[in-house]
Design an enzyme around this catalytic site. Structure first.
Site, PDB file in Angstrom:
ATOM      1  N   ASP A  11      23.456  -1.821  18.145  1.00  0.00           N
ATOM      2  CA  ASP A  11      24.646  -1.094  18.579  1.00  0.00           C
ATOM      3  C   ASP A  11      24.719   0.321  18.044  1.00  0.00           C
ATOM      4  O   ASP A  11      25.446   1.156  18.587  1.00  0.00           O
ATOM      5  CB  ASP A  11      25.907  -1.857  18.154  1.00  0.00           C
ATOM      6  CG  ASP A  11      26.043  -3.127  18.952  1.00  0.00           C
ATOM      7  OD1 ASP A  11      25.639  -3.106  20.116  1.00  0.00           O
ATOM      8  OD2 ASP A  11      26.540  -4.123  18.406  1.00  0.00           O
ATOM      9  N   HIS A  43      23.672  -7.171   9.824  1.00  0.00           N
ATOM     10  CA  HIS A  43      23.564  -8.264  10.786  1.00  0.00           C
ATOM     11  C   HIS A  43      23.481  -9.563  10.024  1.00  0.00           C
ATOM     12  O   HIS A  43      22.877  -9.606   8.954  1.00  0.00           O
ATOM     13  CB  HIS A  43      22.300  -8.087  11.647  1.00  0.00           C
ATOM     14  CG  HIS A  43      22.336  -8.900  12.887  1.00  0.00           C
ATOM     15  ND1 HIS A  43      21.942 -10.217  12.910  1.00  0.00           N
ATOM     16  CD2 HIS A  43      22.754  -8.595  14.147  1.00  0.00           C
ATOM     17  CE1 HIS A  43      22.108 -10.680  14.134  1.00  0.00           C
ATOM     18  NE2 HIS A  43      22.598  -9.719  14.899  1.00  0.00           N
TER      19      HIS A  43
END
Ligand code: ACO
Length: 436
Positions: A371, A313
């Site tokens: 996710d 991320h």
């Protein structure tokens, strides 16, 4: 913005005069250096492709501390919101800044519920798509088309229009996502049922048919609601920045949100949940757990172009707090459905374990993001993989609209217009075609 006592000084080695730059403090998080007068005073731009060091706005909505793995909506930790509030309370919080009291909640839920149907004409518009169109292609079109249906809420400079557009978007996104799904599978659309919860209504519109109703299961409805809460906002990510930039031209809210949907589609952003599940399915097909080592080797090879989807991320350099909550939900859902021995889940667990211990991932602070788990949860609930990102867009709509409305209400807001470092040809003359 609170001015800081500290000032930054920019100096140049070519003898140009120094420039003092003011600093501002936020309530938490890094200070910012105000460079707004830099070009006027020095004739120079800053250069920051990908916005690695650039704050594009000030905001009161969402705060992330990527090193700590902390996420706050309006100051409230995501863990508390996910366990104590439902999605519509979270929407209220993001839109208006405070959690609703019971009367406010009742009124807000009633207002949203009142807008769950879409214009009947929308289904004819939908018919223009191929049946096998990707749901995100359909959603980009449907959301953009809303500005053609709701003319009375398209003036972004009118606070009442912005308010009604916000309510309409939050209320109608589940209906549109479910319609996009029903269209793909060739089943009749199911109209919203307003005595159900927001998540329960969405699941019924997805899974009921005219000949068989769908009885929402509490555990699965809670899981869906949690997916919505965890995806509701995430400060200035790519799609939110897209919505702000698009809206900064004064375009209508539906068009700006459609731009957000289009941006979210990409596999480096919202498309990662679909990509993560496709990746797991690929590994499963090619030998499963026994082949994880080989797969990880490929991921570490820069020339392979293979990434471990659902990992890494831009902001979190620690475990994504949403991933922790989603992991918990994943266990609840698989328990409820008796799927704990699901090979895909086992594979995901093993992959996570190996990646978390591997030097490549440790050194780069690559942890699972939300996710990685949301795909497994949605698949268990029965959501088809290509629809995952559309569900993300449904959930993120409130964040987009809250951020858009915040920008429009900011007296300092201007059209977004980045500059560039031009490295192309200098001015030259066009030769007649025969001489080129
Ligand atoms: N698999 C393998 N290596 C990775 C991964 C990954 N998933 N993510 C980052 N890396 C590596 C990069 O190759 C780079 O290595 P290097 O320093 O040796 O060159 C290093 O880690 C730093 O990564 P960057 O790409 O510079 O990080 P950036 O902040 O630009 O990208 C991103 C973040 C796009 C999310 C990236 O981690 C990625 O592509 N992840 C997979 C897709 C994904 O899961 N996206 C979902 C994001 S969350 C969301 O939108 C809800």
């Amino acid at each position: 913005m609170i001015p800081s006592d500290v000032k930054a000084t920019l100096s140049f080695s070519d003898g140009s005069p120094n420039m003092d730059l003011p600093l501002y403090k936020g309530t938490i998080g890094p200070d910012v250096i105000d460079i707004r007068k830099l070009y006027a005073q020095t004739g120079k731009f800053t250069y920051d492709p990908g916005f690695l060091s650039t704050a594009s706005c000030n905001s009161t909505i969402t705060y992330i501390d990527g090193d700590k793995g902390e996420l706050l909506y309006r100051g409230y930790p995501i863990e508390q919101l996910a366990t104590s509030c439902d999605y519509l309370e979270t929407c209220y919080l993001l839109l208006y800044g405070e959690l609703p009291n019971p009367a406010q909640k009742e009124e807000f839920v009633a207002r949203v519920t009142n807008h769950t149907m879409v214009n009947e004409q929308m289904q004819f518009f939908l018919r223009g798509f191929r049946r096998d169109a990707h749901p995100m292609a359909v959603m980009t079109g449907l959301v953009g088309a809303m500005s053609a249906f709701y003319h009375d809420s398209t003036d972004i400079n009118n606070p009442e229009h912005r308010e009604i557009a916000a309510i309409r978007l939050i209320a109608k996104m589940p209906t549109l996502v479910a319609m996009a799904y029903k269209y793909t599978v060739g089943q009749p659309y199911i109209y919203p049922k307003n005595d159900l919860s927001y998540a329960g209504n969405f699941m019924r519109m997805m899974f009921a048919t005219p000949c068989e109703d769908y009885k929402p299961n509490d555990v699965l409805v809670r899981a869906m609601d949690r997916i919505f809460i965890l995806h509701a906002d995430h400060e200035q990510n790519a799609s939110t920045s897209t919505v702000r930039l698009c809206g900064s031209s004064g375009t209508n809210p539906f068009a700006a949100i459609a731009a957000g949907v289009a941006c979210l589609w990409g596999p480096a952003h919202g498309g990662a949940n679909e990509a993560a599940l496709n990746m797991l399915e690929d590994i499963q097909r090619n030998g499963g757990v026994a082949k994880i080592g080989e797969f990880i080797k490929q991921v570490k090879d820069k020339n392979s172009g293979v990434k471990l989807m659902g990992f890494g991320h831009r902001v979190y350099k620690n475990y994504d707090p949403r991933a922790k909550l989603m992991r918990e939900t994943c266990h609840e859902v698989l328990d409820e459905l008796g799927l704990h021995n699901d090979p895909m889940f086992k594979l995901a667990m093993e992959l996570e374990k190996i990646a978390l211990e591997d030097e490549y991932f440790v050194a780069r602070k690559l942890y699972p993001n939300v996710d990685f788990y949301s795909g497994i949860v949605q698949r268990a609930i029965g959501i088809p993989v290509p629809l995952f990102t559309a569900i993300f867009s449904l959930a993120r709509t409130v964040g987009w609209i809250a951020q858009l409305n915040e920008m429009i209400g900011d007296p300092e807001y201007k059209i977004g217009r980045p500059r560039q470092l031009y490295v192309g040809a200098t001015a030259r003359n066009v030769k007649p075609i025969g001489e080129r």
